[in-house]
Scaffold this active site. Structure first.
Site, PDB file in Angstrom:
ATOM      1  NE  ARG A 241      40.655  37.792  49.382  1.00 54.26           N
ATOM      2  CZ  ARG A 241      39.989  36.593  48.897  1.00 54.26           C
ATOM      3  NH1 ARG A 241      39.343  35.849  49.847  1.00 54.26           N
ATOM      4  NH2 ARG A 241      40.451  35.871  47.961  1.00 54.26           N
TER       5      ARG A 241
ATOM      6  CE1 TYR B 114      39.084  31.787  47.162  1.00 49.25           C
ATOM      7  CE2 TYR B 114      36.720  31.651  46.588  1.00 49.25           C
ATOM      8  CZ  TYR B 114      37.948  32.548  47.027  1.00 49.25           C
ATOM      9  OH  TYR B 114      37.847  33.770  47.579  1.00 49.25           O
TER      10      TYR B 114
ATOM     11  CG  HIS C 258      37.577  39.205  46.103  1.00 50.29           C
ATOM     12  ND1 HIS C 258      39.001  39.752  46.058  1.00 50.29           N
ATOM     13  CD2 HIS C 258      36.769  39.879  45.343  1.00 50.29           C
ATOM     14  CE1 HIS C 258      38.686  40.708  45.034  1.00 50.29           C
ATOM     15  NE2 HIS C 258      37.564  40.675  44.697  1.00 50.29           N
TER      16      HIS C 258
HETATM   17  C1  TPP Z   1      40.703  44.989  34.747  1.00 54.17           C
HETATM   18  C2  TPP Z   1      39.984  44.280  35.923  1.00 54.17           C
HETATM   19  N1  TPP Z   1      39.981  42.875  35.325  1.00 54.17           N
HETATM   20  C3  TPP Z   1      39.271  42.247  36.474  1.00 54.17           C
HETATM   21  C4  TPP Z   1      38.578  42.707  37.468  1.00 54.17           C
HETATM   22  C5  TPP Z   1      37.692  41.741  38.379  1.00 54.17           C
HETATM   23  N2  TPP Z   1      38.522  41.509  39.420  1.00 54.17           N
HETATM   24  C6  TPP Z   1      38.231  42.302  40.696  1.00 54.17           C
HETATM   25  S1  TPP Z   1      39.178  41.995  42.091  1.00 54.17           S
HETATM   26  C7  TPP Z   1      39.992  40.857  41.173  1.00 54.17           C
HETATM   27  C8  TPP Z   1      40.920  39.961  41.731  1.00 54.17           C
HETATM   28  C9  TPP Z   1      42.323  40.817  42.274  1.00 54.17           C
HETATM   29  O1  TPP Z   1      43.095  40.317  42.885  1.00 54.17           O
HETATM   30  P1  TPP Z   1      44.450  40.955  43.588  1.00 54.17           P
HETATM   31  O2  TPP Z   1      45.129  41.904  42.556  1.00 54.17           O
HETATM   32  O3  TPP Z   1      45.418  39.783  44.352  1.00 54.17           O
HETATM   33  O4  TPP Z   1      43.838  41.800  44.676  1.00 54.17           O
HETATM   34  P2  TPP Z   1      43.204  41.483  46.150  1.00 54.17           P
HETATM   35  O5  TPP Z   1      41.592  41.680  45.757  1.00 54.17           O
HETATM   36  O6  TPP Z   1      43.429  40.086  46.581  1.00 54.17           O
HETATM   37  O7  TPP Z   1      43.179  42.629  47.096  1.00 54.17           O
HETATM   38  C10 TPP Z   1      39.608  40.554  39.856  1.00 54.17           C
HETATM   39  C11 TPP Z   1      39.953  39.487  38.929  1.00 54.17           C
HETATM   40  C12 TPP Z   1      38.709  43.989  37.658  1.00 54.17           C
HETATM   41  N3  TPP Z   1      38.241  44.580  38.802  1.00 54.17           N
HETATM   42  N4  TPP Z   1      39.366  44.764  36.749  1.00 54.17           N
END
Ligand code: TPP
Ligand code: MG
Length: 397
Positions: free
Chosen positions: A289, A302, A293
C-alpha cells in the site's frame, strides 16, 4: 477430470519463490515457480495487455482525484488503492463474466473492470448510498458490495459459493449438500478479496473451513500489502500467509502481486479449476500500500521511509510499462493513455460534484426486507423533524 494440485516443494531453507513473470523493471524473466502457469498467458493478446495498462492508469488517476476530493471536503473518506493495481488488474481480467466477486473496500480497479463504474464507487464514499450499486443488475458484473467489516465478505462469498455447488447439484437432480464430498463442476466460480490483517479474523478462517469441507468453487485472494493500518503483517503471522491455506487442505500459491501477468496466470488457473471441479484455491499476492490506509491515516507515523521507497521502485504501472515497451509498444500509446486517463478522471470529478443527493427518507429503505416498527418510528420522527423547519423558518437553507 482435474489433476490434483501439488504445491511447489519448499526450497532448501525456505519457501518457493513467489510466482513472477516480470522482473522489477518489467523484463520477462519468469521465476521457476511461474513455469507451471505460463500457458495461461496465451489467453492474453497484446490488445488485452494494452487494455490492462489503461485500466491501471485510469484507476490510479481516479484514485488520486478522490484523495484530493476528500481533502476538499467532497468525499467523507477515501481508501486509496495506489500500488495494488498490478494484482487487481490481473485477477479482475482472469475472471469470467459468470463468476461472482466479493471485494473488501480497496478493489476499485476490479469494480471498474467488472462494469460497476468508478462513479458508483465514489458515490458511496460521498455518503450518497448505503451500499453503492445494485448487485442484481447484470451491468454490475456480479461484483458484490464493498464490505468494511473485515472478513464478513469471506462468509458472504463462501455462502454464495455453496449455492453455486447446490445449483450444480440441482441441475444434476440432487438437492443434498454434504460436507466431505468431492468437488463438482459448477461452471461458475467465486473470488473473494481481503487483506493480510483480515486473515486474523475468525470469519476468514471459518470460511476456509467451510470452503474446504464443501469443496466450494472459490478463490481466496489475500492482497498482502504488508500493513493492517499500523500493524505490520509480521506481527499477525509467523508464517507466510499462503501456507495457512495449505493447512486447511487447499491449493495455495504466493505470487508477486505487483506483476499483472502472475496475477492473471494464477488467477485464471485457479478460477478454472474451481469451476471445473477442482475445489477452492488461495492466492497470496505480495504487494504494498503506497498511500495511507485511508484519508484518515498518516502512515509516516509508523512506516520507515526506506520501506516505501523500496516498494515505489517496484510500482506495478511502471513495471508493466517496461514490459509493454519490450513488446514494441511505443511512446505514443503511453502518452495517449495518460492524457485520456487524466481527462476521464476530471470528468468523473465533475460528475461526482453534481451527483444528486438522495431523499433523507431513503436511508430507511432496505434495512429489513419486511417493515419494522423501530425503523417506521424513526422514519416518522425524521419526517416530523424535517417538516418542523418548514413550519418555523421556511426551510433550513
Ligand atoms: C471487524 C473489524 N475490525 C476492525 C476494523 C477496523 N479496521 C478497518 S481496516 C483495518 C485493517 C485491515 O487490514 P488488512 O486486512 O490488511 O487490509 P488493508 O486495509 O491493508 O487492505 C482495521 C483493523 C474493521 N473495519 N472491522
Ligand atoms: Mg493490509
Amino acid at each position: 477430470m482435474i489433476e490434483q494440485f501439488t504445491p511447489p516443494a519448499p526450497q532448501a531453507g525456505g519457501d518457493p519463490e513467489p510466482v513472477r513473470f516480470l522482473d522489477d523493471a518489467g523484463a520477462y524473466d519468469p521465476s521457476a515457480t511461474a513455469e507451471a502457469f505460463a500457458d495461461e498467458l496465451d489467453a492474453a493478446t497484446h490488445d488485452d495487455l494494452r487494455q490492462w495498462y489503461r485500466d491501471m492508469v485510469m484507476t490510479r488517476a481516479f484514485d488520486t482525484e478522490c484523495t484530493h476530493l476528500q481533502r476538499q471536503g467532497q468525499l467523507a473518506l477515501w481508501v486509496p488503492s495506489v500500488g495494488q493495481e498490478g494484482c487487481q488488474v490481473g485477477l479482475a481480467r482472469a475472471a469470467e463474466p459468470q463468476d461472482h466477486i466479493f471485494p473488501a473496500y480497496r478493489e476499485h480497479l476490479v469494480a471498474h473492470v467488472r462494469g460497476v463504474g468508478l462513479l458508483n464507487v465514489a458515490a458511496q464514499f460521498r455518503g450518497l448510498s448505503h451500499g453503492g450499486w445494485d448487485v442484481t443488475d447484470p451491468a454490475n458484473g456480479n461484483f458484490h458490495l464493498y464490505t468494511l467489516v473485515l472478513g464478513a465478505q469471506t462468509q458472504h462469498a463462501t455462502g454464495y459459493a455453496l449455492s453455486q455447488v447446490l445449483d450444480a447439484k440441482r441441475r444434476a437432480g440432487s438437492t443434498v449438500l454434504d460436507a466431505g464430498e468431492p468437488a463438482i463442476e459448477t461452471g461458475d466460480a467465486t473470488m473473494v478479496f481481503y487483506g493480510d490483517g483480515t486473515t486474523s479474523q475468525g470469519d476468514a478462517n471459518e470460511s476456509l473451513i467451510f470452503a474446504a469441507s464443501y469443496q466450494t468453487p472459490e478463490v481466496f485472494v489475500v492482497q498482502n500489502n504488508h500493513w493492517a493500518i499500523s500493524v505490520p503483517v509480521t506481527r499477525q503471522s509467523r508464517t507466510p500467509l499462503y501456507r495457512r491455506a495449505l493447512g486447511f487442505g487447499m491449493r495455495s500459491v504466493q505470487i508477486d502481486g505487483n506483476d499483472p501477468l502472475a496475477a492473471f496466470a494464477v488467477g485464471r488457473r485457479f478460477l478454472r479449476e474451481a469451476r471445473t471441479g477442482g475445489g477452492p484455491g488461495y492466492i497470496e499476492a505480495l504487494t504494498y500500500r503506497i498511500g495511507a490506509h485511508t484519508t484518515s491515516d498518516d502512515p509516516t507515523r509508523y512506516r520507515e521511509p526506506g520501506e516505501l521507497e523500496a516498494w515505489q521502485l517496484r510500482d506495478p504501472i511502471a513495471r508493466f510499462e517496461g514490459y509493454l515497451r519490450s513488446l514494441g509498444i511505443d511512446d505514443a500509446f503511453f502518452e495517449e493513455t495518460r492524457t485520456w486517463a487524466t481527462a476521464e478522471a476530471r470528468t468523473l470529478r465533475d460528475q461526482i460534484l453534481t451527483l444528486p443527493e438522495p431523499e433523507a427518507d431513503s436511508m430507511f429503505a432496505h434495512v429489513y426486507t419486511e417493515p419494522h416498527p423501530r425503523v417506521e418510528e424513526q422514519r416518522e420522527w425524521l419526517a416530523r423533524y424535517e417538516s418542523s423547519f418548514a413550519e418555523t423558518d421556511g426551510g433550513r437553507a
